[in-house]
Design a protein around this motif. Sequence first.
Motif, PDB file in Angstrom:
ATOM      1  N   MET A 181      -9.629  -0.101 -22.719  1.00  0.00           N
ATOM      2  CA  MET A 181      -8.887  -1.350 -22.900  1.00  0.00           C
ATOM      3  C   MET A 181      -9.615  -2.532 -22.271  1.00  0.00           C
ATOM      4  SD  MET A 181      -5.047  -2.225 -21.498  1.00  0.00           S
ATOM      5  CE  MET A 181      -5.625  -2.156 -19.781  1.00  0.00           C
ATOM      6  N   PRO A 188      -0.898  -9.369 -28.513  1.00  0.00           N
ATOM      7  CA  PRO A 188      -2.238  -8.828 -28.814  1.00  0.00           C
ATOM      8  C   PRO A 188      -3.249  -9.930 -29.077  1.00  0.00           C
ATOM      9  CG  PRO A 188      -0.766  -8.548 -30.695  1.00  0.00           C
ATOM     10  CD  PRO A 188       0.086  -9.042 -29.558  1.00  0.00           C
ATOM     11  N   GLN A 197      -8.611  -2.973 -35.177  1.00  0.00           N
ATOM     12  CA  GLN A 197      -7.222  -3.011 -34.760  1.00  0.00           C
ATOM     13  C   GLN A 197      -7.029  -4.199 -33.821  1.00  0.00           C
ATOM     14  OE1 GLN A 197      -6.824   0.754 -32.824  1.00  0.00           O
ATOM     15  NE2 GLN A 197      -7.113   1.932 -34.697  1.00  0.00           N
ATOM     16  N   SER A 198      -5.810  -4.455 -33.440  1.00  0.00           N
ATOM     17  CA  SER A 198      -5.556  -5.509 -32.463  1.00  0.00           C
ATOM     18  C   SER A 198      -5.894  -5.016 -31.065  1.00  0.00           C
ATOM     19  CB  SER A 198      -4.089  -5.943 -32.523  1.00  0.00           C
ATOM     20  OG  SER A 198      -3.231  -4.848 -32.245  1.00  0.00           O
ATOM     21  N   GLN A 203      -4.691  -4.824 -27.394  1.00  0.00           N
ATOM     22  CA  GLN A 203      -3.417  -4.974 -26.708  1.00  0.00           C
ATOM     23  C   GLN A 203      -3.317  -4.033 -25.523  1.00  0.00           C
ATOM     24  OE1 GLN A 203      -0.183  -3.728 -29.314  1.00  0.00           O
ATOM     25  NE2 GLN A 203      -1.647  -2.595 -30.562  1.00  0.00           N
ATOM     26  N   MET A 255      -3.623   0.195 -25.282  1.00  0.00           N
ATOM     27  CA  MET A 255      -4.285   0.698 -26.487  1.00  0.00           C
ATOM     28  C   MET A 255      -5.154   1.917 -26.214  1.00  0.00           C
ATOM     29  SD  MET A 255      -7.236  -2.258 -26.903  1.00  0.00           S
ATOM     30  CE  MET A 255      -8.081  -1.467 -28.274  1.00  0.00           C
TER      31      MET A 255
END
Length: 306
Positions: free
Chosen positions: A46, A119, A214-215, A217, A220
């Motif tokens: 992350m 996000p 993907q986002s 956030q 994750m």
Amino acid sequence: MSLILILEQILNGLQFGVMLFLMAAGLTLVFGVMGLINLAHGALYMVGAFAAAIVAAWTGSFVLALVASLAAAAAAGALVELLVIRKLYDRDHLDQVLATFALILIFSEGTRWVFGSFPLFLDVPSYLSGPISLPGGIEYPLYRLTIIAIGLVVAAGLFWLIARTRIGIQIRAGESDREMIAALGVDISKLYTLVFALGAALAGLAGALVGAIQSVQVGMGEPVLILAFVVIVIGGIGSIKGAMVGALLVGLTDTLGGVFLPQLFGLFMEPASATSVGASLASMLIYILMAAILLVRPSGLYGGQH
């Protein structure tokens, strides 16, 4: 079911598997060399994703974003090893699990405090966007092919590092007999910090690469961490080769199962029921695969090998 669809999903599985390898390689190095169960590895994934998103927003450079993900995750990993992990080597695995679980909470809440709960988004650069034509009439996203290429290059470099360099010899020796290499004059503390930072950097790179799909956030990294643990159990703890093979197996199994099992059940069930049953069984496939491999090879496919 067309051949093009099958080939596209195989490429998707390879891309997913390469991303899992970047996560699992660092995790298996840390566990194999240090004997440490690190639940906070997903938090470093992350960190890399957030660092990449912020630097890309500031500079507009995707290359600098990837460099930032490596640097930020490696720095965070080294700091965690110096301040927390170093005190856990002689403790039992329960203490390691509790301490690294606490690190997950600290990283998650700290990231939420700094960046908020919404996000972030990391755009694919223009020179990597769009599809590319492959043999057989396949139109496949160039960025996903780039992820596969980067993962394979990193894997080759990691194999070379472990097998051909002095540091690699020390890492392999540290896994076998850490007291002996310490007696031979190797600074085991510096070696452990280096290994932990290397594993963190690989996780951060994986987060940055996936962040453009993907986002980005908070939290994750935890779902990916679970799959990374499955990978190293399948491949064998401490084995880079096992991490690669296990990651590709998990990536292909998860991707192909998720796409084709609902279609298979749709041949003799109602579409809604087929989708539900197929998706449920697909989510179990990687664990069924892990159980089947462990029944035959309890130490994993390449347990004890690099």
